[in-house]
Every structure is written in C-alpha cells, then in structure tokens.
Design a protein around this motif. Sequence first.
Motif, PDB file in Angstrom:
ATOM      1  N   VAL A   1       8.863 -84.102  15.560  1.00 41.94           N
ATOM      2  CA  VAL A   1       8.630 -85.539  15.597  1.00 41.94           C
ATOM      3  C   VAL A   1       7.412 -85.810  16.459  1.00 41.94           C
ATOM      4  N   ARG A   2       6.553 -86.709  16.000  1.00 43.69           N
ATOM      5  CA  ARG A   2       5.430 -87.171  16.815  1.00 43.69           C
ATOM      6  C   ARG A   2       5.353 -88.686  16.697  1.00 43.69           C
ATOM      7  N   TYR A   3       4.779 -89.293  17.710  1.00 47.22           N
ATOM      8  CA  TYR A   3       4.737 -90.746  17.774  1.00 47.22           C
ATOM      9  C   TYR A   3       3.352 -91.184  18.212  1.00 47.22           C
ATOM     10  N   SER A   4       2.748 -92.089  17.444  1.00 45.33           N
ATOM     11  CA  SER A   4       1.383 -92.531  17.723  1.00 45.33           C
ATOM     12  C   SER A   4       1.316 -93.601  18.804  1.00 45.33           C
ATOM     13  N   GLY A   5       2.429 -94.246  19.084  1.00 44.48           N
ATOM     14  CA  GLY A   5       2.442 -95.314  20.071  1.00 44.48           C
ATOM     15  C   GLY A   5       2.433 -96.695  19.435  1.00 44.48           C
ATOM     16  N   TYR A   6       2.224 -96.754  18.140  1.00 48.07           N
ATOM     17  CA  TYR A   6       2.207 -98.022  17.426  1.00 48.07           C
ATOM     18  C   TYR A   6       3.548 -98.259  16.741  1.00 48.07           C
ATOM     19  N   PRO A   7       3.892 -99.520  16.466  1.00 49.39           N
ATOM     20  CA  PRO A   7       5.127 -99.783  15.728  1.00 49.39           C
ATOM     21  C   PRO A   7       5.080 -99.114  14.345  1.00 49.39           C
ATOM     22  N   GLY A   8       6.122 -98.420  14.014  1.00 51.30           N
ATOM     23  CA  GLY A   8       6.165 -97.708  12.741  1.00 51.30           C
ATOM     24  C   GLY A   8       5.342 -96.429  12.752  1.00 51.30           C
ATOM     25  N   GLY A   9       4.926 -95.978  13.916  1.00 48.95           N
ATOM     26  CA  GLY A   9       4.048 -94.810  14.017  1.00 48.95           C
ATOM     27  C   GLY A   9       4.758 -93.506  14.275  1.00 48.95           C
ATOM     28  N   GLN A  10       6.081 -93.474  14.129  1.00 47.93           N
ATOM     29  CA  GLN A  10       6.811 -92.235  14.326  1.00 47.93           C
ATOM     30  C   GLN A  10       6.820 -91.445  13.029  1.00 47.93           C
ATOM     31  N   LYS A  11       6.385 -90.189  13.096  1.00 47.15           N
ATOM     32  CA  LYS A  11       6.325 -89.339  11.917  1.00 47.15           C
ATOM     33  C   LYS A  11       7.161 -88.092  12.169  1.00 47.15           C
ATOM     34  N   GLU A  12       7.831 -87.652  11.133  1.00 47.77           N
ATOM     35  CA  GLU A  12       8.676 -86.474  11.219  1.00 47.77           C
ATOM     36  C   GLU A  12       8.277 -85.516  10.111  1.00 47.77           C
ATOM     37  N   GLU A  13       8.183 -84.222  10.454  1.00 54.62           N
ATOM     38  CA  GLU A  13       7.845 -83.223   9.447  1.00 54.62           C
ATOM     39  C   GLU A  13       8.677 -81.973   9.682  1.00 54.62           C
ATOM     40  N   THR A  14       8.893 -81.206   8.620  1.00 55.06           N
ATOM     41  CA  THR A  14       9.691 -79.998   8.712  1.00 55.06           C
ATOM     42  C   THR A  14       8.816 -78.834   9.164  1.00 55.06           C
ATOM     43  N   TYR A  15       9.473 -77.708   9.459  1.00 56.81           N
ATOM     44  CA  TYR A  15       8.747 -76.501   9.861  1.00 56.81           C
ATOM     45  C   TYR A  15       7.798 -76.055   8.752  1.00 56.81           C
ATOM     46  N   ALA A  16       8.239 -76.129   7.511  1.00 57.48           N
ATOM     47  CA  ALA A  16       7.391 -75.707   6.390  1.00 57.48           C
ATOM     48  C   ALA A  16       6.152 -76.594   6.268  1.00 57.48           C
ATOM     49  N   MET A  17       6.321 -77.897   6.470  1.00 59.15           N
ATOM     50  CA  MET A  17       5.173 -78.803   6.394  1.00 59.15           C
ATOM     51  C   MET A  17       4.200 -78.562   7.547  1.00 59.15           C
ATOM     52  N   LEU A  18       4.732 -78.310   8.749  1.00 54.91           N
ATOM     53  CA  LEU A  18       3.883 -78.064   9.916  1.00 54.91           C
ATOM     54  C   LEU A  18       3.080 -76.785   9.754  1.00 54.91           C
ATOM     55  N   THR A  19       3.729 -75.728   9.285  1.00 63.19           N
ATOM     56  CA  THR A  19       3.018 -74.463   9.125  1.00 63.19           C
ATOM     57  C   THR A  19       2.018 -74.523   7.976  1.00 63.19           C
ATOM     58  N   ALA A  20       2.301 -75.320   6.967  1.00 58.14           N
ATOM     59  CA  ALA A  20       1.332 -75.477   5.880  1.00 58.14           C
ATOM     60  C   ALA A  20       0.104 -76.246   6.366  1.00 58.14           C
ATOM     61  N   ARG A  21       0.328 -77.202   7.264  1.00 57.14           N
ATOM     62  CA  ARG A  21      -0.770 -78.037   7.757  1.00 57.14           C
ATOM     63  C   ARG A  21      -1.556 -77.379   8.879  1.00 57.14           C
ATOM     64  N   ARG A  22      -0.858 -76.782   9.866  1.00 50.73           N
ATOM     65  CA  ARG A  22      -1.524 -76.263  11.059  1.00 50.73           C
ATOM     66  C   ARG A  22      -1.339 -74.761  11.273  1.00 50.73           C
ATOM     67  N   GLY A  23      -0.443 -74.115  10.546  1.00 57.08           N
ATOM     68  CA  GLY A  23      -0.209 -72.686  10.702  1.00 57.08           C
ATOM     69  C   GLY A  23       0.942 -72.393  11.653  1.00 57.08           C
ATOM     70  N   GLU A  24       1.361 -71.123  11.656  1.00 58.90           N
ATOM     71  CA  GLU A  24       2.453 -70.691  12.529  1.00 58.90           C
ATOM     72  C   GLU A  24       2.076 -70.801  13.999  1.00 58.90           C
ATOM     73  N   GLN A  25       0.768 -70.753  14.288  1.00 61.61           N
ATOM     74  CA  GLN A  25       0.314 -70.845  15.674  1.00 61.61           C
ATOM     75  C   GLN A  25       0.760 -72.146  16.325  1.00 61.61           C
ATOM     76  N   GLU A  26       0.730 -73.231  15.584  1.00 56.07           N
ATOM     77  CA  GLU A  26       1.117 -74.536  16.141  1.00 56.07           C
ATOM     78  C   GLU A  26       2.612 -74.589  16.423  1.00 56.07           C
ATOM     79  N   ALA A  27       3.423 -73.973  15.572  1.00 52.87           N
ATOM     80  CA  ALA A  27       4.870 -73.955  15.807  1.00 52.87           C
ATOM     81  C   ALA A  27       5.191 -73.156  17.068  1.00 52.87           C
ATOM     82  N   ILE A  28       4.515 -72.037  17.265  1.00 55.95           N
ATOM     83  CA  ILE A  28       4.725 -71.230  18.471  1.00 55.95           C
ATOM     84  C   ILE A  28       4.249 -71.985  19.701  1.00 55.95           C
ATOM     85  N   ARG A  29       3.095 -72.647  19.602  1.00 52.68           N
ATOM     86  CA  ARG A  29       2.559 -73.392  20.733  1.00 52.68           C
ATOM     87  C   ARG A  29       3.502 -74.517  21.152  1.00 52.68           C
ATOM     88  N   ARG A  30       4.062 -75.227  20.178  1.00 52.23           N
ATOM     89  CA  ARG A  30       4.992 -76.313  20.488  1.00 52.23           C
ATOM     90  C   ARG A  30       6.282 -75.787  21.102  1.00 52.23           C
TER      91      ARG A  30
END
Length: 113
Positions: free
Chosen positions: A61-90
């Motif tokens: 889950v990430r939140y931009s700070g604006y109303p309606g700005g909360q976004k949720e993504e699955t592990y598969a979506m995160l790794t497709a977008r940023r790679g496994e490195q981002e999942a390990i870093r988080r």
Amino acid sequence: MITIDAKDKTLGRVASAAAKALLGKHKAGFARNTVAEEGVTITNASKIKITGAKMKDKSYVRYSGYPGGQKEETYAMLTARRGEQEAIRRAVLGMLPKNRLQAKRIKLLVIEK
C-alpha cells in the motif's frame, strides 16, 4: 561488505539477515545509536523464492497524501513494475527501526539481479 545470496531463499529470511547486518548486530561493538558503516549486498534477487499464494495475495500500500490517493498493488504487480529488488528493499526497510538513522542504513543496501 557483507554478501547475501538470495538464490532459493524466501523473502523474509533474506530481508531479516540484511536488516540484522545493516543494524550491526553481528559486531562486538554494537550500539543502537550508530550506523554500522558496513554495506550489505544481496545477489541473485531475481531467483528469490516466493511460497504459497503470495504472488497474488501479498499487497503493498502507498499513499500520495491526497484524498483518494491510496493505491494498493500485489507482489506480482510490484515486481512487474519495479522488479524483485524493490520487494526486497521494502521488506528490509520495514525491519529497520523507524528513526533518523533508517535512511542512512538503507543507503548501505545494494541489491543485484
């Protein structure tokens, strides 16, 4: 420099080993209020093992700070977008203490494919 091989290891095991090394708990002169000036390198991040249904069930889950700005993504979506490195870093970032030294410690983490 500490090197951790992530090949065929689970995400949590690799992240906890990296967080422990970044904190400097393996050293005799461990102190919570100092940064261990030793970096951690994680190799073979793309070969990390994910067990069960975490590919579709684990969510980030990430939140931009604006109303309606909360976004949720699955592990598969995160790794497709940023790679496994981002999942390990988080995962490592979540295991570090939430204080002023957190940013300095996470900069010592290097994740290689």
